[in-house]
Structures are given as C-alpha cells and as structure tokens.
Write a protein that holds these residues in place. Structure first.
Motif, PDB file in Angstrom:
ATOM      1  N   VAL A  72       0.828  -1.207   0.000  1.00 51.01           N
ATOM      2  CA  VAL A  72       0.000   0.000   0.000  1.00 51.01           C
ATOM      3  C   VAL A  72       0.863   1.259   0.000  1.00 51.01           C
ATOM      4  CG1 VAL A  72      -1.826   1.260   1.210  1.00 51.01           C
ATOM      5  CG2 VAL A  72      -1.903  -1.229   1.100  1.00 51.01           C
ATOM      6  N   ASP A  73       2.008   1.225   0.705  1.00 51.72           N
ATOM      7  CA  ASP A  73       2.906   2.384   0.677  1.00 51.72           C
ATOM      8  C   ASP A  73       3.315   2.704  -0.761  1.00 51.72           C
ATOM      9  OD1 ASP A  73       2.868   2.668   3.424  1.00 51.72           O
ATOM     10  OD2 ASP A  73       4.654   1.443   3.732  1.00 51.72           O
ATOM     11  N   ARG A  74       3.628   1.653  -1.527  1.00 57.96           N
ATOM     12  CA  ARG A  74       4.028   1.867  -2.918  1.00 57.96           C
ATOM     13  C   ARG A  74       2.849   2.375  -3.757  1.00 57.96           C
ATOM     14  NH1 ARG A  74       5.328  -2.660  -7.103  1.00 57.96           N
ATOM     15  NH2 ARG A  74       5.695  -1.392  -8.946  1.00 57.96           N
ATOM     16  N   LEU A  75       1.674   1.846  -3.519  1.00 54.34           N
ATOM     17  CA  LEU A  75       0.486   2.321  -4.232  1.00 54.34           C
ATOM     18  C   LEU A  75       0.283   3.820  -4.011  1.00 54.34           C
ATOM     19  CD1 LEU A  75      -2.140  -0.502  -3.612  1.00 54.34           C
ATOM     20  CD2 LEU A  75      -1.536   0.429  -5.852  1.00 54.34           C
ATOM     21  N   VAL A  76       0.462   4.260  -2.776  1.00 55.21           N
ATOM     22  CA  VAL A  76       0.293   5.683  -2.453  1.00 55.21           C
ATOM     23  C   VAL A  76       1.338   6.522  -3.196  1.00 55.21           C
ATOM     24  CG1 VAL A  76       0.505   7.361  -0.575  1.00 55.21           C
ATOM     25  CG2 VAL A  76      -0.885   5.290  -0.266  1.00 55.21           C
ATOM     26  N   ARG A  77       2.579   6.029  -3.231  1.00 57.80           N
ATOM     27  CA  ARG A  77       3.636   6.749  -3.966  1.00 57.80           C
ATOM     28  C   ARG A  77       3.327   6.802  -5.454  1.00 57.80           C
ATOM     29  NH1 ARG A  77       7.029   3.591  -0.708  1.00 57.80           N
ATOM     30  NH2 ARG A  77       7.623   2.274  -2.476  1.00 57.80           N
ATOM     31  N   GLU A 107      -9.024   3.043   1.752  1.00 55.91           N
ATOM     32  CA  GLU A 107      -9.046   4.382   2.351  1.00 55.91           C
ATOM     33  C   GLU A 107      -7.691   5.075   2.246  1.00 55.91           C
ATOM     34  OE1 GLU A 107     -10.601   3.584   6.268  1.00 55.91           O
ATOM     35  OE2 GLU A 107     -12.626   4.183   5.661  1.00 55.91           O
ATOM     36  N   ARG A 108      -6.602   4.328   2.420  1.00 54.47           N
ATOM     37  CA  ARG A 108      -5.273   4.940   2.316  1.00 54.47           C
ATOM     38  C   ARG A 108      -4.992   5.430   0.905  1.00 54.47           C
ATOM     39  NH1 ARG A 108       0.009   2.534   4.086  1.00 54.47           N
ATOM     40  NH2 ARG A 108       0.611   4.593   3.364  1.00 54.47           N
ATOM     41  N   VAL A 109      -5.330   4.601  -0.077  1.00 57.01           N
ATOM     42  CA  VAL A 109      -5.068   4.999  -1.468  1.00 57.01           C
ATOM     43  C   VAL A 109      -5.977   6.162  -1.863  1.00 57.01           C
ATOM     44  CG1 VAL A 109      -5.102   4.242  -3.868  1.00 57.01           C
ATOM     45  CG2 VAL A 109      -4.218   2.715  -2.089  1.00 57.01           C
ATOM     46  N   VAL A 110      -7.236   6.093  -1.490  1.00 56.32           N
ATOM     47  CA  VAL A 110      -8.169   7.179  -1.813  1.00 56.32           C
ATOM     48  C   VAL A 110      -7.727   8.477  -1.143  1.00 56.32           C
ATOM     49  CG1 VAL A 110     -10.550   7.981  -1.488  1.00 56.32           C
ATOM     50  CG2 VAL A 110     -10.111   5.683  -2.333  1.00 56.32           C
ATOM     51  N   GLY A 111      -7.154   8.367   0.054  1.00 52.80           N
ATOM     52  CA  GLY A 111      -6.643   9.559   0.727  1.00 52.80           C
ATOM     53  C   GLY A 111      -5.567  10.257  -0.081  1.00 52.80           C
ATOM     54  N   ALA A 112      -4.784   9.481  -0.826  1.00 52.88           N
ATOM     55  CA  ALA A 112      -3.715  10.049  -1.657  1.00 52.88           C
ATOM     56  C   ALA A 112      -4.266  10.690  -2.932  1.00 52.88           C
ATOM     57  CB  ALA A 112      -2.705   8.963  -2.022  1.00 52.88           C
ATOM     58  N   LEU A 113      -5.519  10.410  -3.264  1.00 50.50           N
ATOM     59  CA  LEU A 113      -6.111  10.944  -4.494  1.00 50.50           C
ATOM     60  C   LEU A 113      -6.712  12.326  -4.291  1.00 50.50           C
ATOM     61  CD1 LEU A 113      -7.885   7.783  -5.949  1.00 50.50           C
ATOM     62  CD2 LEU A 113      -5.492   8.504  -6.157  1.00 50.50           C
ATOM     63  N   ASP A 114      -6.892  12.721  -3.022  1.00 52.98           N
ATOM     64  CA  ASP A 114      -7.280  14.093  -2.707  1.00 52.98           C
ATOM     65  C   ASP A 114      -8.564  14.520  -3.414  1.00 52.98           C
ATOM     66  OD1 ASP A 114      -6.803  16.390  -1.267  1.00 52.98           O
ATOM     67  OD2 ASP A 114      -5.672  17.360  -2.870  1.00 52.98           O
ATOM     68  N   GLY A 115      -9.567  13.612  -3.419  1.00 52.88           N
ATOM     69  CA  GLY A 115     -10.865  13.978  -3.967  1.00 52.88           C
ATOM     70  C   GLY A 115     -11.059  13.679  -5.440  1.00 52.88           C
ATOM     71  N   CYS A 116     -10.031  13.153  -6.125  1.00 50.28           N
ATOM     72  CA  CYS A 116     -10.181  12.795  -7.545  1.00 50.28           C
ATOM     73  C   CYS A 116     -11.281  11.745  -7.714  1.00 50.28           C
ATOM     74  CB  CYS A 116      -8.879  12.208  -8.098  1.00 50.28           C
ATOM     75  SG  CYS A 116      -7.533  13.386  -8.294  1.00 50.28           S
ATOM     76  N   PRO A 117     -12.036  11.802  -8.797  1.00 48.96           N
ATOM     77  CA  PRO A 117     -13.027  10.754  -9.053  1.00 48.96           C
ATOM     78  C   PRO A 117     -12.366   9.403  -9.323  1.00 48.96           C
ATOM     79  CG  PRO A 117     -13.168  12.513 -10.718  1.00 48.96           C
ATOM     80  CD  PRO A 117     -12.029  12.830  -9.833  1.00 48.96           C
TER      81      PRO A 117
END
Length: 230
Positions: A72-77, A107-117
């Motif tokens: 997940v850390d890599r996904l966020v990066r 939730e962690r990955v979506v948090g990195a998207l900052d509201g993107c659809p």
C-alpha cells in the motif's frame, strides 16, 4: 429521451488512445499488462496519452494480479507520481482473503487521491457480498462508478444482477454509476439500456486482432453507434 451513454475503452498506449477517441470513446481506462488483467501503467505512458487526447482518462492503481492490495505504501507513492503526470481520475479495488473489501487499503489509497473521481473495479464481482461492499464504501470521497459484469464470469450470467442494482439507483450504496464491462457484447446493450444502464466498458471488443493488436477506430465507432441507437 435518455442521455448519451458513456463509452469507456481500455488503452495501453498513445496509438490506442488516439484510435479510441477518434471512434467516439468518452473516456479511457489506462492499464498495462493485460495478461494480469490490467496493472498500473508508467507515469510516462500516462503523460504521453494525456498530451495526445482530450477525453477523460481513468488510470489503474493495481500492482499485481489478483485483488489483494499488496504494498500500500508503494500504491500511495505511485498515485502521487501519476497525479504529477496529469492523471486526475483513477480505478482501484482491493479485497482481503475472505472476499471482504480491504477498507484500510482502499481508504489509504483514496486519501492520496485528494478527492479525484475513481471507479471501484471488478473486484466487486469477486466479493463475498456485493451489497455489504457497496454500503461500506458508500461515503468514500470521489467514488462515482462501479465497473462490474454482475458476476465473476461475465455479463451473460450477471445481467439480472446488473439490472437489479440499476433499479436500486439512489439508495445508500447505489448512488454510483454502473459501468458494465467483462464479457460485454453488442447484444447486451438493448436490455441494459432499457434497464437504465448508462455506461459501458470495452477492452477486447475494441481490438479485432486481440490484445496483441491495437484498438480499432472502426470497432469503437460500431459500439458508439450501437449505444447511440439503443
């Protein structure tokens, strides 16, 4: 009069993207490695496609075959790198070993998207309980679409589920658009449109020569005409 249906086409590169847009696609799903059912493309590929077409792009966030989130850390990066490359819409979906949604990873990955659809992809078709999954995800920011065939084996078997879920539109967990894909054929379009489905996703159907060949503008145009005429 029902509104124009959305046609989303899988694109692997700039050539695919240009042909799909020319054929009448409204949106592209950007992936690589279709042998693994579609993984995250490189930031350079995303930037190149973004420069070549002006329709919406949804970029896959998936590092390995299967539905586990993995690193997940890599996904966020990776999500941050893709946003820098111009990506502003995404596709993702993670399940745990029991077929429940991996809410912590999502939730962690979506948090990195900052509201993107974003679209929750066909992991829903492998879920232990579709209704529970939808209700657990209902309030996540940016989630506006479910890519689904109605069941794991494809639209032929999933059609009743798709129509039943479309009929629940507006209920908690069912506000998102249903994007039908997975064994989708042109003869599925009339019953789906009649049932209120307004978005369609094609991959192999846009490629007469299979996944080793490019997207065909004419194949996409045939789908565009079918959707517009349904």
């Amino acid at each position: 009069m029902s509104k124009r249906a959305v046609l989303e086409v899988i694109a692997l590169d700039v050539e695919d993207a240009v042909a799909a847009q020319a054929g009448g696609a409204d949106r592209l799903e950007l992936v690589t490695e279709m042998a693994a059912d579609g993984l995250t493309p490189s930031a350079a590929t995303v930037a190149g496609i973004r420069a070549a077409v002006d329709i919406d792009l949804r970029v896959m966030l998936r590092l390995a075959d299967g539905f586990a989130a993995g690193d997940v850390d890599r996904l966020v990066r990776v999500a941050a790198e893709l946003r820098e490359a111009g990506a502003d819409q995404f596709v993702l979906g993670f399940l745990d070993a029991y077929g429940e949604v991996d809410l912590a990873a999502v939730e962690r990955v979506v948090g990195a998207l900052d509201g993107c659809p974003w679209t929750f992809h066909r992991a829903i078709d492998r879920a232990a309980d579709r209704d529970t999954l939808r209700k657990r995800l209902a309030d996540l920011p940016g989630l506006d679409t479910y890519l689904t065939a109605g069941c794991a084996t494809g639209v032929d078997a999933g059609l009743p589920v798709l129509l039943a879920e479309a009929a629940r539109g507006g209920e908690p967990g069912y506000e998102q658009q249903i994007l039908v894909g997975g064994g989708l054929r042109l003869d599925h379009v009339p019953p789906l449109r009649t049932g209120g489905i307004e978005a369609f996703h094609i991959g192999g159907a846009a490629r007469p020569d299979g996944w080793t060949g490019p997207v065909s503008r004419e194949a996409v145009a045939r789908w565009r005409r079918a959707l517009d005429g349904a």
